[in-house]
Write a protein that holds these residues in place. Structure first.
Motif, short mmCIF file in Angstrom:
data_model
loop_
_atom_site.label_atom_id
_atom_site.label_comp_id
_atom_site.label_asym_id
_atom_site.label_seq_id
_atom_site.Cartn_x
_atom_site.Cartn_y
_atom_site.Cartn_z
N ARG A 173 129.93 91.70 10.37
CA ARG A 173 130.91 91.11 11.30
C ARG A 173 130.97 89.61 11.09
NH1 ARG A 173 128.76 88.03 15.33
NH2 ARG A 173 126.61 88.38 15.97
N ARG A 174 132.01 89.03 11.62
CA ARG A 174 132.15 87.57 11.57
C ARG A 174 131.24 86.93 12.60
NH1 ARG A 174 136.75 87.23 7.92
NH2 ARG A 174 135.73 85.46 6.99
N VAL A 175 130.89 85.69 12.38
CA VAL A 175 130.01 84.98 13.31
C VAL A 175 130.80 84.59 14.56
CG1 VAL A 175 130.42 82.66 12.32
CG2 VAL A 175 128.24 83.18 13.44
N ASP A 176 130.17 84.70 15.72
CA ASP A 176 130.80 84.25 16.97
C ASP A 176 130.36 82.82 17.25
OD1 ASP A 176 128.28 84.29 18.66
OD2 ASP A 176 128.39 86.42 18.12
N SER A 177 130.97 82.18 18.23
CA SER A 177 130.71 80.76 18.47
C SER A 177 129.27 80.48 18.89
CB SER A 177 131.69 80.19 19.50
OG SER A 177 131.59 80.91 20.71
N ALA A 178 128.66 81.33 19.71
CA ALA A 178 127.28 81.11 20.14
C ALA A 178 126.32 81.24 18.95
CB ALA A 178 126.89 82.09 21.24
N SER A 179 126.52 82.26 18.12
CA SER A 179 125.67 82.46 16.95
C SER A 179 125.86 81.34 15.95
CB SER A 179 125.99 83.80 16.28
OG SER A 179 125.73 84.87 17.16
N LEU A 180 127.10 80.85 15.80
CA LEU A 180 127.39 79.76 14.88
C LEU A 180 126.65 78.50 15.30
CD1 LEU A 180 128.90 78.60 12.45
CD2 LEU A 180 130.83 78.13 13.98
N ALA A 181 126.66 78.18 16.60
CA ALA A 181 125.97 76.98 17.09
C ALA A 181 124.47 77.08 16.82
CB ALA A 181 126.24 76.80 18.58
N SER A 182 123.88 78.23 17.07
CA SER A 182 122.46 78.42 16.84
C SER A 182 122.13 78.34 15.35
CB SER A 182 122.04 79.79 17.40
OG SER A 182 120.70 80.05 17.09
N ALA A 183 122.95 78.98 14.52
CA ALA A 183 122.72 78.96 13.07
C ALA A 183 122.87 77.55 12.51
CB ALA A 183 123.66 79.93 12.38
N ARG A 184 123.85 76.80 12.98
CA ARG A 184 124.03 75.41 12.50
C ARG A 184 122.80 74.58 12.82
NH1 ARG A 184 128.86 72.96 10.89
NH2 ARG A 184 128.02 71.02 11.68
N LYS A 185 122.25 74.77 14.02
CA LYS A 185 121.05 74.02 14.42
C LYS A 185 119.89 74.37 13.50
CE LYS A 185 118.02 73.36 18.38
NZ LYS A 185 117.67 73.80 19.72
N ASP A 186 119.68 75.66 13.24
CA ASP A 186 118.61 76.07 12.33
C ASP A 186 118.86 75.59 10.92
OD1 ASP A 186 117.09 77.30 14.26
OD2 ASP A 186 117.70 79.34 13.74
N LEU A 187 120.11 75.61 10.49
CA LEU A 187 120.46 75.16 9.14
C LEU A 187 120.07 73.69 8.95
CD1 LEU A 187 121.84 75.45 6.40
CD2 LEU A 187 124.01 74.96 7.54
N VAL A 188 120.41 72.86 9.91
CA VAL A 188 120.11 71.43 9.82
C VAL A 188 118.60 71.20 9.82
CG1 VAL A 188 120.28 69.23 11.07
CG2 VAL A 188 122.29 70.69 10.84
N SER A 189 117.89 71.91 10.67
CA SER A 189 116.44 71.70 10.80
C SER A 189 115.61 72.38 9.72
CB SER A 189 115.96 72.19 12.17
OG SER A 189 116.61 71.48 13.19
N PHE A 190 116.03 73.60 9.30
CA PHE A 190 115.16 74.40 8.45
C PHE A 190 115.79 74.92 7.17
CE2 PHE A 190 113.91 75.07 12.92
CZ PHE A 190 112.66 74.48 12.88
N GLY A 191 117.11 74.94 7.06
CA GLY A 191 117.77 75.44 5.86
C GLY A 191 118.24 76.88 5.99
#
Length: 196
Positions: free
Chosen positions: A137-155
């Protein structure tokens, strides 16, 4: 080589061979099940048939490497050493998966870029691609915000592991199913993978 191992390799290569089951303590997959699981994993996660490489990766060495990795996954599944979820995770953390879903959106040369203009990173597209591959499925806005935060901090490795270890993955696919898109929701979802 054990008889069961030879049966697994035969099934992977599409060779018909008489195979007799062995009784072992751990849960094991039949050779045909192993071949089906790996074929589904490659179709969903890499969008290619198992046993083929993108033309840019086709060399004798790459073919040997691919065969060894696929054989290793097959044997690990068949022997009960790894479950389907662990094989999905291994593929999702591979360089080929990265090249397919992440690199094209993260500031590397992209098709259609104007000469001399640096490409723009689009982490949202990469995250959306991960959700299509790993959850169907496509990412929803809540999951996108969480994933962006993890991406910036951890990759991206952390984002991939979080999706695979998450409740939605566990509830939908558990340890024994390959992620998939159902034919009923493929048009609505809009992911590039084919519905099963």
């Amino acid at each position: 080589m054990r008889l069961r191992d030879a049966c697994i390799i035969s099934a992977l290569l599409g060779i018909s061979a008489p195979c007799f089951s062995e009784v072992e303590a751990a849960k094991e997959w039949a050779p045909q099940e192993v071949a089906a699981i790996l074929a589904q994993s490659h179709a969903q996660l890499l969008m290619r048939p198992m046993g083929t490489e993108p033309s840019s990766l086709q060399t004798n060495e790459a073919d040997q490497q691919r065969y060894m990795v696929q054989s290793g996954y097959a044997l690990q599944l068949a022997r009960g050493e790894k479950n389907v979820k662990q094989i999905v995770e291994a593929i999702a953390l591979s360089s080929e998966f990265n090249a397919k879903w992440i690199t094209p959106h993260m500031g590397t040369a992209q098709t259609g870029s104007a000469p001399g203009v640096p490409p723009v990173a689009a982490p949202e597209k990469a995250i959306d691609s991960l959700y299509c591959a790993l959850l169907g499925r496509r990412v929803d806005s809540a999951s996108l915000a969480s994933a962006r935060k993890d991406l910036v901090s951890f990759g991206f490795e952390r984002v991939i592991r979080d999706v695979i270890d998450g409740k939605e993955y566990r509830d939908r696919f558990g340890d024994t199913k390959v992620p998939y898109i159902t034919s009923e929701n493929q048009a609505a979802v809009g992911c590039p993978q084919a519905a099963l």
